[in-house]
Design a protein around this motif. Structure first.
Motif, short mmCIF file in Angstrom:
data_model
loop_
_atom_site.label_atom_id
_atom_site.label_comp_id
_atom_site.label_asym_id
_atom_site.label_seq_id
_atom_site.Cartn_x
_atom_site.Cartn_y
_atom_site.Cartn_z
N SER A 869 0.88 -0.95 0.14
CA SER A 869 -0.03 0.03 -0.12
C SER A 869 0.89 1.27 0.05
O SER A 869 1.90 1.28 0.76
CB SER A 869 -0.78 0.10 1.17
OG SER A 869 -1.68 1.13 1.49
N ILE A 870 0.46 2.26 -0.86
CA ILE A 870 1.19 3.48 -0.74
C ILE A 870 0.92 4.31 0.51
O ILE A 870 1.77 5.27 0.99
CB ILE A 870 0.86 4.23 -2.10
CG1 ILE A 870 1.30 3.62 -3.08
CG2 ILE A 870 1.50 5.71 -1.70
CD1 ILE A 870 0.83 4.15 -4.53
N TYR A 871 -0.36 4.19 1.20
CA TYR A 871 -0.65 4.92 2.42
C TYR A 871 -0.85 3.80 3.55
O TYR A 871 -0.93 2.64 3.47
CB TYR A 871 -1.94 5.16 2.08
CG TYR A 871 -2.09 6.39 0.91
CD1 TYR A 871 -1.79 7.65 0.87
CD2 TYR A 871 -2.61 5.77 -0.23
CE1 TYR A 871 -1.68 8.39 -0.12
CE2 TYR A 871 -2.80 6.52 -1.47
CZ TYR A 871 -2.21 7.90 -1.33
OH TYR A 871 -2.32 8.80 -2.52
N ASP A 872 -0.30 4.45 4.69
CA ASP A 872 -0.68 3.69 6.02
C ASP A 872 -1.73 3.62 6.58
O ASP A 872 -2.65 4.33 5.97
CB ASP A 872 0.67 4.02 7.04
CG ASP A 872 0.50 5.62 7.39
OD1 ASP A 872 -0.69 6.08 7.68
OD2 ASP A 872 1.35 6.55 7.31
N ASN A 873 -1.74 3.00 7.77
CA ASN A 873 -3.19 2.77 8.44
C ASN A 873 -3.91 4.25 8.92
O ASN A 873 -4.87 4.21 8.73
CB ASN A 873 -2.97 1.80 9.66
CG ASN A 873 -2.22 2.44 10.84
OD1 ASN A 873 -1.09 2.69 10.36
ND2 ASN A 873 -2.48 2.37 11.99
N GLN A 874 -3.16 4.89 9.38
CA GLN A 874 -3.63 6.39 9.71
C GLN A 874 -4.11 7.24 8.67
O GLN A 874 -5.17 7.75 8.66
CB GLN A 874 -2.54 7.09 10.57
CG GLN A 874 -2.17 6.38 12.22
CD GLN A 874 -1.77 7.28 13.06
OE1 GLN A 874 -1.48 8.42 12.61
NE2 GLN A 874 -1.62 6.81 14.05
N GLN A 875 -3.22 7.10 7.47
CA GLN A 875 -3.77 7.97 6.56
C GLN A 875 -4.97 7.23 5.71
O GLN A 875 -6.01 7.83 5.23
CB GLN A 875 -2.67 7.91 5.34
CG GLN A 875 -1.30 8.67 5.79
CD GLN A 875 -0.46 8.43 4.57
OE1 GLN A 875 0.03 7.25 4.35
NE2 GLN A 875 0.57 9.52 4.57
#
Length: 949
Positions: A869-875
């Motif tokens: 994923s390019i984005y983490d869990n918070q994003q």
């Protein structure tokens, strides 16, 4: 015919193998007596042991296998291993000022500062000022016998910094004979090439009691711009999804943005862009005005298939780089039991990082490029346009590409020497004493650094009485001011370019001194189950670092950096035991207990200790179970302690913009806090498309980081399948009091997400101007964060004879269970999960197959990274449907070689890296901190000719 076509045809017959195998705890199968088994030292322990008995999981790679590649240096080859993150490779080392060309190792992706790099079990001088990070370019590759990698805290054995583990380069003991090698390689997709040369000669003397050896190595590569590679030449940008409505905006099937090719920013250009009302204009090369074509898909200041600027022109996929390394070593047997040795080296690396030029984009009125209507460079069409709109001046947004892209030339020189005595006091007791001294000097030249006062003087041009164009400021004229024409790409004169630019030179010096001594005895006391092993030692170390920044940086486009200066020393003592508990029992062939303790006294943080506990259980000949639990520490480095406040720039998304607020399901808290900060309710400026000024520095009150590491593993080597071995190891690392700075976006978000209002620590770090735009963000080092990482390493190797020759196969991989970072360690509910994100694939692996028959060898190596994923869990929690590009797909790249060894000592190897020309994942250039693992050169063929006698 293309340069590498024939190489491809040959190499398709087979390929190279970077053989890796675990150091196994197993009884020797050789029919030789115990008194003829050589005692060796394995990374992770100072106790000499019989055979390859490793108390901790250790991955061992031969130097020969690491060199059998087209990679520029040993660090590039090591970064292909699943356990190592490509945080600093040649493709992404220029991310920061003064780091171009560095090759630093990062075990588990938890930070290069937490990986301890050793040479022959000893510390090595750092290569980046204020840190302990070692550049692998300084290590003589032709003399590497093997590289040993141990995961987990090894501070009890080796001292601070071994939080995530140790990478130990073991050099050849005695060098005999001549070895010469030359490698030349070319890329298939473009004109990139590199070359490597090495010379090594060593000989014994005085009846083989002494050995002296010398080596020299040189390697170099050309730079590669993103526009020169078809994979990276296209400009992409996220543009708003026109199909999204208020009703479907939260649907995962209707993302906010569409990742669009042939799209970019239209409000900025190399020629200069300005706006009058809602209309945008730019300049032709002759200075005449033209309309900016916006196309049919416009989103704010960006558009598709329009007059946009392709920012990829400022991305260098590979830097210009060269490395030269001289090495000398001498050893002599003073007696039958004592050997003296002296080693010296000089290593020089030079790297050129070409970045963006100076630019002016969404500047405050007093800082913007302002062109008056009486400027003699203004043409009739522009003057008429200004008059028609009652304007006496215009403001231009411009990349100053034709004034010169900013260039950073980094030259590092490392000198180091080691002297020591080693041997045996008697048949049981071994010893070593040594002293090391190393120094690294960096000269950093930042070229095309825009002098702002000169620039503004040069832009403000007028026509003199004689008709010539001059700077309006008489004092500036007298000082040599040359008028600068910015109306059109290529318009500036060379005289003006020379006047507005300068070169700013900074220097740094790192010095390390280490004095140590140790004793060891593999049989200090006999118990019913065997002999107790023992090792102990003391060490004194002093680290010094000083950075001198240029005097002419103030008032320029270059960051105003602090001049870090500091030193510390540490006195350490350690002890290690290996205790046999049980032997020759049902289900317990051998059971050993391992323990180590290190006590340190730092001049900066005071006393510190680390320890290790371990069990080594040989169930029966085929099966072994091992486990360790250890405590490690990392003392704050010099930059973290003594770092002077420095100017920096952050990339952020202002959370108070209406476009950002509109993406939240509940924006009430943010809206209220933004209003309390004085941000207008209709604030939606695109100013944050440019970087925001910041300030960062060190903290003298920092404490040591601490970690707990656990490993549990099995080694299986069945007697019924000769040549097969399997190892599986679970590991877990928990880091507390981690030294970090709160990242800029976190500061912004926590400021406005606080339900108690804006009177909090985060808002105090942010400055906004009267319009509501952020003008500065401050961030300093603190012991406030934590990290948790765990995973499973596995390795399967099988060597067998077939097809008239011998095969060696190896599969090494890692399953990453978690890689959490807690911005504030006391709140374990708030974390960023990096496992499964870019640079942190959950599954990584490398499969190698090598075949040897007579004088031929061939093989193939395939490296695999699972989709991320390019984005983490918070994003994703804030916005799960950001874009059509949410991940990088699974990635596999294969390298092959084939070689032949002639009877006269010559050998020829032909190889092709990325033989199938696997493209980069969609949307990346492979130059970021988290994308350096993706190969951005493409198919690359090389030929190596070597001679040995």
């Amino acid at each position: 015919m293309h340069k590498i076509t024939q190489a491809v045809k040959l190499a398709l017959l087979g390929g190279s193998i970077a053989m890796t195998q675990q150091a196994l705890a197993q009884q020797s199968t050789d029919a030789q007596s115990a008194d003829t088994v050589e005692k060796i030292q394995i990374t992770g322990s100072r106790i000499l042991r019989e055979g390859a008995i490793a108390p901790s999981p250790v991955t061992v790679l031969s130097g020969e296998s690491l060199l059998n590649t087209g990679a520029m240096n040993i660090g590039e080859a090591l970064n292909e291993l699943p356990a190592l993150a490509s945080t600093y490779s040649l493709s992404n080392s220029g991310q920061f000022i003064g780091t171009a060309g560095l090759s630093l190792l990062d075990l588990r992706g938890m930070g290069t500062e937490r990986t301890l790099v050793l040479v022959n079990g000893k510390r090595h001088v750092a290569s980046s000022a204020g840190t302990a990070s070692v550049d692998t370019n300084t290590i003589p590759t032709s003399w590497i016998e093997r590289v040993e990698i141990i995961t987990g805290g090894a501070s009890a054995v080796y001292g601070a910094d071994a939080v995530t583990g140790v990478v130990n380069f073991i050099l050849k003991d005695k060098i005999e004979g001549l070895q010469v090698s030359a490698t030349k390689g070319y890329a298939d997709n473009h004109d990139y090439s590199n070359d490597k040369y090495s010379f090594s000669y060593g000989t014994n003397f005085n009846d083989d009691r002494g050995n002296i050896a010398f080596s020299v190595e040189h390697s170099s590569q050309e730079s590669l711009n993103a526009l020169d590679n078809p994979w990276t030449s296209t400009s992409f940008r996220n543009l708003a999804n026109q199909a999204q409505t208020e009703e479907n905006k939260d649907s995962l099937d209707v993302p906010d943005d569409i990742y669009t090719p042939n799209a970019g920013i239209y409000a900025l250009s190399n020629a200069g862009t300005f706006a009058i009302g809602d209309d945008y204009y730019s300049f032709n090369p002759n200075g005449s005005v033209r309309d900016v074509y916006l196309g049919d898909n416009v989103d704010g200041i960006a558009c598709e298939n329009c007059d946009f600027i392709n920012l990829n022109q400022f991305t260098e996929l590979q830097p210009e780089f060269d490395r030269t390394n001289y090495n000398l070593k001498l050893s002599y047997d003073l007696t039958d039991n004592i050997r003296g040795y002296v080693e010296g080296k000089y290593a020089r690396t030079r790297s050129t990082n070409i970045g963006q030029p100076a630019f002016f984009f969404f500047e405050a009125p007093e800082d913007a490029i302002t062109i008056q209507n009486d400027n003699p460079y203004v043409g009739d069409d522009l003057r008429a346009l200004m008059g028609a709109n009652n304007l006496t001046s215009i403001t231009i947004d411009r990349m100053l590409t034709d004034v010169g892209r900013r260039i950073e030339d980094d030259e590092r020189e490392t000198t180091a020497f080691v002297a020591g005595l080693e041997g045996y006091i008697n048949d049981d007791w071994g010893f070593e004493t040594y002293i090391t001294r190393g120094e690294t000097k960096l000269e950093r030249a930042n070229k095309n650094n825009l002098v702002l006062a000169n620039f503004y003087n040069a832009v403000d041009a007028v026509q003199a009485e004689d008709g010539s164009i001059v700077c309006s400021n008489a004092e500036a004229q007298a000082a040599g001011c040359a008028p600068l024409n910015l109306l059109g790409d290529g318009a500036p004169s060379q005289e003006a370019i020379d006047y507005v630019n300068t070169t700013s030179v900074g220097n740094s010096t790192i010095t390390q001194t280490v004095v140590g001594g140790s004793v060891n005895n593999s049989g200090i006391y006999e118990l019913p189950a065997g002999y107790v092993g023992f090792a102990a030692g003391i060490e004194y170390r002093k680290e010094e670092s000083e950075i001198e920044e240029p005097d002419n940086a103030t008032g320029t486009f270059f960051n105003v950096l602090g001049e870090d200066k500091g030193d510390f020393d540490v006195k350490e003592a350690y002890v290690e035991f290996s205790v046999p508990l049980l032997t020759d029992l049902p289900g317990i062939q051998d059971l050993n207990f391992e323990t180590a303790l290190r006590i340190a006294d730092y001049s900066t943080i005071g006393n510190a200790k680390s320890w290790k506990l371990g069990l080594d259980w040989q169930v029966y000949d085929d099966l072994r179970i091992r486990s360790t639990h250890s405590s490690a520490l990392r003392a704050p480095n010099i930059s973290e302690l003594f770092g002077e406040a420095s100017q920096t720039f952050f990339s952020i998304d202002d959370p108070c913009k209406t476009s950002e607020l509109g993406q939240l399901a509940d924006a009430s808290t943010r809206t209220a806090n933004c209003a309390a900060l004085g941000v207008p309710t209709d604030f939606d400026s695109d100013y944050d498309q440019a970087t925001i000024e910041g300030e960062q520095g060190g903290n003298i009150n920092l404490r040591a980081e601490e970690s707990k590491s656990t490993t549990v593993g099995v080694v299986y080597q069945p007697a019924y399948l000769e040549g097969f071995v399997a190892t599986i190891d679970y590991w877990k690392i928990e880091l507390t009091d981690a030294i970090s700075s709160v990242d800029s976006q976190t500061i912004l978000d926590r400021c406005v997400d606080n339900t108690s209002g804006v009177n909090n620590d985060y808002c105090s770090l942010i400055s906004r101007d009267a319009s509501g735009e952020i003008s500065q963000i401050k961030s300093f080092a603190l012991n406030l964060s934590g990290q948790d990482a765990s995973g499973v390493d596995f390795e399967f190797g099988y060597d067998f004879d077939a097809l008239g020759g011998s095969f060696k196969t190896n599969l090494i991989g890692t399953y990453l269970i978690e890689r959490k970072e807690y911005p504030f360690q006391e709140d374990t509910s708030d974390y960023v999960e990096y496992a499964g994100t870019a640079g942190e694939s959950e599954w990584q692996g490398m499969l190698s197959v090598n075949y040897m028959v007579d004088a031929w060898q061939a093989g193939i190596k395939t490296r695999y990274l699972e989709r991320v994923s390019i984005y983490d869990n918070q994003q994703l929690a804030v916005n799960p449907n950001r874009s059509t590009l949410m991940e990088y797909g699974s990635y596999a790249v294969s390298d092959v070689t084939v070689g032949y060894a002639f009877e006269n000592g010559f050998s020829l190897t032909v190889g092709v890296d990325n033989v199938f020309n696997r493209e980069l994942p969609y949307g990346t250039t492979g130059t970021g901190e988290n994308t350096g693992a993706y190969e951005n050169i493409g198919r690359f063929g090389y030929v190596t000719v070597s001679y040995e006698m």
